[in-house]
Design an enzyme around this catalytic site. Structure first.
Site, PDB file in Angstrom:
ATOM      1  NE  ARG A  54      -3.683  -2.130   2.604  1.00 39.76           N
ATOM      2  CZ  ARG A  54      -3.400  -3.369   3.021  1.00 39.76           C
ATOM      3  NH1 ARG A  54      -2.193  -3.669   3.465  1.00 39.76           N
ATOM      4  NH2 ARG A  54      -4.326  -4.301   2.991  1.00 39.76           N
ATOM      5  CE  LYS A  85      -7.489  -1.759   5.101  1.00 38.38           C
ATOM      6  NZ  LYS A  85      -8.067  -1.765   3.759  1.00 38.38           N
ATOM      7  CG  HIS A 118      -5.237   1.302  -3.543  1.00 39.72           C
ATOM      8  ND1 HIS A 118      -4.472   1.054  -2.421  1.00 39.72           N
ATOM      9  CD2 HIS A 118      -6.115   0.279  -3.620  1.00 39.72           C
ATOM     10  CE1 HIS A 118      -4.874  -0.073  -1.859  1.00 39.72           C
ATOM     11  NE2 HIS A 118      -5.875  -0.561  -2.561  1.00 39.72           N
ATOM     12  NE  ARG A 173      -3.173  -3.686  -1.322  1.00 42.03           N
ATOM     13  CZ  ARG A 173      -2.645  -4.634  -0.560  1.00 42.03           C
ATOM     14  NH1 ARG A 173      -1.338  -4.745  -0.461  1.00 42.03           N
ATOM     15  NH2 ARG A 173      -3.415  -5.475   0.100  1.00 42.03           N
ATOM     16  CG  HIS A 196      -7.611  -9.005  -0.643  1.00 49.34           C
ATOM     17  ND1 HIS A 196      -7.536  -8.881  -1.998  1.00 49.34           N
ATOM     18  CD2 HIS A 196      -7.327  -7.774  -0.149  1.00 49.34           C
ATOM     19  CE1 HIS A 196      -7.209  -7.651  -2.315  1.00 49.34           C
ATOM     20  NE2 HIS A 196      -7.080  -6.952  -1.213  1.00 49.34           N
ATOM     21  CE1 TYR A 199      -7.405  -3.447  -3.478  1.00 48.15           C
ATOM     22  CE2 TYR A 199      -5.824  -4.735  -4.738  1.00 48.15           C
ATOM     23  CZ  TYR A 199      -6.110  -3.668  -3.914  1.00 48.15           C
ATOM     24  OH  TYR A 199      -5.107  -2.810  -3.549  1.00 48.15           O
TER      25      TYR A 199
END
Length: 179
Positions: free
Chosen positions: A39, A63, A127, A130, A153, A162
C-alpha cells in the site's frame, strides 16, 4: 474515496517508466509499488535502511499491523542503489523537494500527471500501484489463493473484484463458451 484501476496494459507501464526515468525517486516509487503490492502508506513509510543493501524488505503493515517480508527482485536492486547511494540510513526513502517524507498527495499528483502524459484514460491513483501488482501477478501465476494471501484479503472473490477481474472473467467465459 474514488475507485482507481490497475494499469493492465504492459506497454502503458513501460511508457510510465520511460516518462519517470528522469526522476530516480519517482521511478523507484512506481517500480517498487508495482513489483511489491505494498500500500502507498507502507511505501512512503520506508526508510533508506529498509532497502539499502538488502535482499528482503521487512515491514509491519500500517493497515493490518501484520509483518510482511518479501524478496527484492533483481529489477529493483539497481534502482534502489541509485536512490540510496550516499544517503543516511535513517532518512525517508522517498524525500520531497523540501527534504521531508513524500506525502500521499504528492505521490498521487506525480502518478496521476504521469498517467495522463502516458495516455492512460483509466482513473489512476496511488492505489493503482497495488492493483497493478495484483492484476499482473494473477495473470502470470493464475493463483488467486496465493495472491489473496499476498494482499491479505479475506477471500478469493474479494481479490478478483479488487484487481478488476470478476467482470472481465465473466465476459471472457461467455465469449469462449458455446454448446
Amino acid at each position: 474515496m474514488e475507485i482507481v484501476s490497475p494499469i493492465k496494459d504492459k506497454e502503458k507501464i513501460e511508457r510510465m517508466k520511460r516518462l519517470l526515468a528522469h526522476n530516480k525517486r519517482d521511478l523507484l516509487l512506481f517500480t517498487l509499488g508495482i513489483n511489491s503490492g505494498l500500500r502507498v502508506s507502507d511505501l512512503l513509510a520506508l526508510n533508506v535502511k529498509d532497502v539499502k543493501n538488502k535482499s528482503f524488505i521487512t515491514i509491519r503493515e500500517k493497515k493490518t499491523n501484520k509483518y510482511k517480508q518479501f524478496p527484492i527482485n533483481e529489477k529493483l536492486k539497481p534502482l534502489i542503489y541509485r536512490v540510496t547511494d550516499f544517503r543516511d540510513l535513517e532518512e525517508p526513502l522517498f524525500l520531497s523537494q523540501k527534504n521531508c517524507r513524500l506525502s500521499r498527495t504528492q505521490a498521487y499528483r506525480m502518478l496521476r500527471n504521469t498517467a495522463i502524459r502516458a495516455g492512460i484514460k483509466d482513473k489512476i491513483g496511488t492505489h493503482s500501484l497495488r492493483k497493478t501488482f495484483g492484476y499482473h501477478h494473477y495473470k502470470q501465476f493464475n493463483d488467486i489463493v496465493l495472491l489473496q494471501k499476498i494482499l491479505n484479503h479475506s477471500s478469493p472473490a474479494v481479490t478478483l473484484r479488487y484487481i478488476g477481474l470478476d467482470q472481465e472473467e465473466i465476459n471472457n467465459s461467455y465469449k469462449n463458451f458455446s454448446l
